[in-house]
Write a protein that holds these residues in place. Structure first.
Motif, short mmCIF file in Angstrom:
data_model
loop_
_atom_site.label_atom_id
_atom_site.label_comp_id
_atom_site.label_asym_id
_atom_site.label_seq_id
_atom_site.Cartn_x
_atom_site.Cartn_y
_atom_site.Cartn_z
N CYS A 1 3.48 7.96 -1.48
CA CYS A 1 2.04 7.90 -1.69
C CYS A 1 1.55 6.59 -1.11
O CYS A 1 2.31 5.62 -0.97
N HIS B 1 0.79 -1.25 0.00
CA HIS B 1 0.00 0.00 0.00
C HIS B 1 0.82 1.28 0.00
O HIS B 1 0.22 2.36 -0.03
N GLU C 1 -8.71 1.33 -3.59
CA GLU C 1 -8.15 1.84 -4.84
C GLU C 1 -8.63 3.25 -5.16
O GLU C 1 -8.11 3.90 -6.06
N GLY D 1 -2.05 4.01 -1.06
CA GLY D 1 -3.35 3.76 -1.67
C GLY D 1 -3.55 2.28 -1.92
O GLY D 1 -2.91 1.44 -1.28
N LEU E 1 -7.45 9.01 3.43
CA LEU E 1 -7.36 7.56 3.69
C LEU E 1 -8.23 7.16 4.88
O LEU E 1 -8.83 6.08 4.90
N VAL F 1 -8.58 6.09 -3.44
CA VAL F 1 -7.81 7.25 -2.96
C VAL F 1 -6.32 6.96 -3.03
O VAL F 1 -5.87 5.89 -2.63
N LEU F 2 -5.58 7.93 -3.53
CA LEU F 2 -4.12 7.88 -3.44
C LEU F 2 -3.73 9.15 -2.66
O LEU F 2 -4.02 10.26 -3.11
#
Ligand SMILES: Cc1ncc(COP(=O)(O)O)c(C=O)c1O
Length: 403
Positions: free
Chosen positions: A258, A94, A236, A260, A225, A238-239
């Motif tokens: 990052c 992640h 998937e 996500g 998040l 939100v990044l």
């Protein structure tokens, strides 16, 4: 209003534009830079030692996905700061270390925006004013950047929900910066949840630029998040992007990440494996130590608190002043007395040597269907990054020259 469609048509970047504006006008006093958002508080005291301890890693090609030590430190921070559970912050799947968030904010469009969305050219929604990288990222991916005004009327955050359905149908991604550069407002949990719900409805990505999240006044800003986790949304969707540049006063280290969904992270890794350079090994190892430490972050935040209080005291009753909730910028509306931010910037420079940034260098004119006007024009952006003494001097000069 026709927006630039190609990289070559874009205006010059904000800082060369500022240099061109001030060129030929002598400063009215010693230079006091308040234009660039370069944090100047002390570095974490252990940084040099950590870099030296791992200097042998300069002899190795660094792993693209990041050393496990760094990925674990990042996942641990996501857990302790935002309560992100292991099944959404697994260091293996992640998180992806970046050479600063700018690298990832640009790469995200190339890695994740499709060529077509519902049979049409994709759109990427961008707050206006905005961090300029977002627009170039959208254009590079062949998408149409749509600059959505973030004005006093919309609470200084863009109102994506009220955009036309046909635009939302071809939207592939949305950037939202919270705490926002330049306005200093925070997207609360409900705002993030609303945006994620919209993204689920229309199937687009949320790119959450959270690089100012650790510089706050009263309460720590939430992460997209967290909102996604609370809603049980698809990871998937939100990044989120974070950086040591602002949190730890390390803009020169070039270190961020990052976080996500595993598919999005895999796409980001794949793109950089082909095109980019991972963070050097010693920087990765030192970054791990920096993410694990909060003492230096608390100390830096305390200095920002002094500066926020100072801004309230010195500019508090000046027309156009609004105390920021977070971040380290003031977004001062100078239109009543100066007409626009450029005129105020030039006057301030000529009278005092204080350098600020005209708001319009961070914004784009809005088409009529989005309300017209230019949401940055009335403003100057003032960075509170120099020493407490210099910030006090700068704010006092601003008050005298512009107030
Ligand atoms: C809103 C915003 N996003 C991203 C960045 C990039 O920061 P970095 O690449 O140093 O993490 C900046 C830096 O000024 C910024 O203001």
């Amino acid at each position: 209003m026709q927006q630039p469609e190609r990289f070559s048509d874009l205006p010059e970047y904000a800082f060369p534009r500022l240099r061109a504006l001030l060129e030929g006008t002598p400063a009215g006093g010693p230079l006091l830079p308040m234009s660039l958002g370069e944090p100047r508080h002390p570095l974490p005291p252990f940084l040099g030692e950590e870099l030296a301890r791992h200097h042998d890693l300069y002899g190795r090609y660094p792993p693209n996905e990041g050393y496990p030590e760094l990925r674990e430190a990042i996942a641990g921070w996501l857990q302790s700061r935002f309560g992100i559970a292991g099944d959404r912050a697994d260091p293996e799947r992640h998180v992806f270390p970046l050479n600063g968030t700018r690298e990832g904010l640009f790469a995200a469009c190339l890695a994740l925006v499709p060529e077509r969305k519902n049979g049409q050219r994709p759109a990427v929604l961008i707050p206006n004013p905005f961090y300029q990288c977002y627009a170039v990222a959208a254009l590079a991916a062949g998408a149409e950047p749509i600059y959505v005004p973030a004005t006093p009327e919309s609470g200084f955050l863009p109102d994506f929900e009220s955009l036309p359905e046909d635009l939302l149908a071809r939207t592939a991604a949305v950037y939202l910066c919270s705490p926002a550069n330049p306005q200093g407002v925070v997207a609360g949990m409900e705002r993030w949840k609303g945006l994620i719900a919209l993204a689920e409805q229309h199937d687009f990505f949320v790119f959450a630029d959270e690089c100012y999240s650790e510089i706050w006044r009263d309460a720590p800003p939430p992460s997209a998040l967290q909102a996604s986790q609370e809603m049980g949304a698809d990871p998937e969707r939100v990044l989120a992007f974070h950086s040591l540049s602002k949190r730890s006063n390390l803009p020169g280290l070039r270190s961020g990440f990052c976080a996500g969904g595993p598919k999005a992270i895999a796409a980001m890794r794949k793109l950089r494996a082909y095109t980019g350079a991972p963070l050097p090994g010693p920087i990765q190892m030192a970054s791990a130590a920096v993410w694990r430490d909060e003492a230096h972050v608390d100390a830096s935040r305390a200095l920002y608190h002094e500066k926020f209080a100072m801004a309230d005291r010195i500019l508090g009753n000046m027309e156009g002043y609004r105390p920021p909730e977070a971040g380290f910028f003031l977004w001062l509306d100078v239109s009543a007395k100066w007409g626009d931010g450029e005129a105020a910037t030039l006057h301030l420079w000529k009278e005092t040597g204080v350098r600020v940034l005209p708001g319009a260098y961070l914004s784009r004119p809005s088409p009529d269907w989005l309300g017209g006007g230019d949401p940055g024009e009335a403003y100057v952006r003032i960075a509170l990054v120099e020493s407490v003494e210099d910030v006090e001097r700068g704010l006092t000069l601003i008050r005298e020259a512009l107030g």
